[in-house]
Scaffold this motif. Structure first.
Motif, PDB file in Angstrom:
ATOM      1  N   GLU A 283      -9.858   2.051   5.244  1.00  0.00           N
ATOM      2  CA  GLU A 283     -10.971   1.444   4.512  1.00  0.00           C
ATOM      3  C   GLU A 283     -10.728  -0.053   4.290  1.00  0.00           C
TER       4      GLU A 283
ATOM      5  N   LEU B 106      -7.470  -1.907  -1.969  1.00  0.00           N
ATOM      6  CA  LEU B 106      -8.842  -1.726  -1.507  1.00  0.00           C
ATOM      7  C   LEU B 106      -9.831  -2.358  -2.482  1.00  0.00           C
TER       8      LEU B 106
ATOM      9  N   THR C 163      -6.923   5.135   3.084  1.00  0.00           N
ATOM     10  CA  THR C 163      -7.277   3.960   2.281  1.00  0.00           C
ATOM     11  C   THR C 163      -7.058   2.678   3.080  1.00  0.00           C
TER      12      THR C 163
ATOM     13  N   LYS D 115      -5.082   1.956  -3.424  1.00  0.00           N
ATOM     14  CA  LYS D 115      -6.437   1.871  -3.980  1.00  0.00           C
ATOM     15  C   LYS D 115      -6.670   0.533  -4.670  1.00  0.00           C
TER      16      LYS D 115
ATOM     17  N   CYS E 147       0.817  -1.218   0.000  1.00  0.00           N
ATOM     18  CA  CYS E 147       0.000   0.000   0.000  1.00  0.00           C
ATOM     19  C   CYS E 147       0.847   1.263   0.000  1.00  0.00           C
TER      20      CYS E 147
END
Length: 359
Positions: A203, A164, A200, A161, A153
């Protein structure tokens, strides 16, 4: 853990695979030759599950198509990890726009600590973005665990992203998600959009079942507030339980959080134990006191793969934690990022068999 019973892959890992150059007993700045290994925080878990524990795994990554990339692919294949999910990016002949990551690693000895000098800018893997992988196609074949982590990440805003996107698809297909923070201050220091990436990752954790991390990880990446007066450099079991119960209140989907606890007496001598929180309860392993260490790099990944393998094998959490710790300890006795253990090796350690000569 409710793993899928019928699946093509036991685990698919999304992450970077670098070429590790090891000067052996020498130092990088004085070396005349290097041994080469492949390695990467997320990949190492897939590699150990495949090579050591005979599980079916694959790595989703990207490599620059030149001889260095082909060498990395060859090393991955030696580890038994499926390479069909590798994205190949064209080489621009000088490595300005696309290259493969290099990691120069000194193992350390005595008072000289292990040292890593990475050369990983502008790599093919750092350019991975949403839409680069057909996750519906991959997960529809059956995947028991999808594993990624903080190293991947932190390569760029686009990689976070992409991770995710992958975990969302994993949950749609009822695949369990594993995430290892693997916080590296030097990597985050170079990240221009660090705050966005941290959001992110927050999330990503909403879709995660198993987390490998400690208080330091959650404080530095997700902004969790430590207890007043807490010294995060000194582990405290009860404080860890309270902290991680706070984490699972925010992320009730997380079923298990685990980490190793290391005491460094010298680069060649570490004490090691493990702790996890499951169902708001603390589970502790035994302690390997003053282990002789040849190469500690990658031992945390061996802990993660050992825990996942034991859970795959329907072991209870107490045994799984001991098995994971034994794998991490064994991995420190051999060179390279990746483990050279067998299931029998680790079971012998868990069952307290000695290190005498086997004839």
């Amino acid at each position: 853990m409710n793993f899928k019973k019928d699946a093509l892959y036991d685990l698919v890992s999304l992450g970077e695979v670098m070429l590790r150059l090891d000067p052996g007993e020498s130092r990088v700045k004085n070396a005349r030759s290097f041994a080469v290994w492949e390695g990467g925080g997320e990949y190492n878990v897939a590699r150990a599950l495949s090579k050591c524990f005979k599980k079916k795994t694959a790595v989703a990554t990207a490599l620059c198509k030149n001889d260095v990339g082909l060498l990395i692919e060859d090393l991955i294949m030696q580890g038994g990890v499926d390479t069909s999910l590798i994205r190949w990016e064209p080489f621009d002949k000088i490595g300005k726009d696309c290259r493969n990551g290099l990691n120069f690693v000194e193992r350390g000895f005595g008072l000289r600590g292990a040292k890593s000098t990475s050369d990983r800018g502008h790599t093919a893997v750092s350019k991975i973005k949403e839409g680069d992988f057909d996750w519906d196609g991959i997960f529809s074949k059956g995947v028991r665990v999808f594993h990624t982590g903080g190293i991947f990440c932190a390569l760029s805003g686009s990689t976070a992203k992409a991770a995710l996107e992958a975990v969302k698809k994993a949950k749609e297909h009822k695949t369990l998600v594993s995430f290892d923070f693997n916080y590296r201050p030097s990597l985050w220091a170079c990240l221009e959009n660090a705050d966005e990436v941290k959001k992110t990752i927050g999330e990503i954790l909403k879709y995660t079942d198993i987390v490998f991390g400690n208080e330091f990880d959650f404080v530095n990446v997700l902004g969790f507030v430590p207890e007043s007066g807490a010294d995060l450099d000194v582990h405290d079991d009860e404080r860890y339980l309270r902290f991680m119960n706070g984490v699972t209140e925010k992320y009730p989907n997380i079923k298990l959080i685990a980490t190793t606890v290391r005491t460094v007496h010298s680069a060649s001598c570490n004490s090691l134990r493990a702790v996890c929180v499951k169902d708001k309860k603390l589970v502790l392993s035994g302690t390997f006191e003053k282990l002789s260490v040849l190469d500690r790099i990658g031992s945390g990944d061996s802990f993660a793969s050992g825990l996942l393998f034991a859970l795959f094998s329907n072991k209870d959490i107490e045994y799984a934690l001991e098995f994971a710790l034994a794998h991490a300890a064994f991995a420190m006795t051999t060179p390279g990022d990746t483990s050279m253990a067998t299931e029998e090796d680790i079971e012998n350690i868990v069952n307290k068999k000695s290190a005498k000569v086997v004839r």
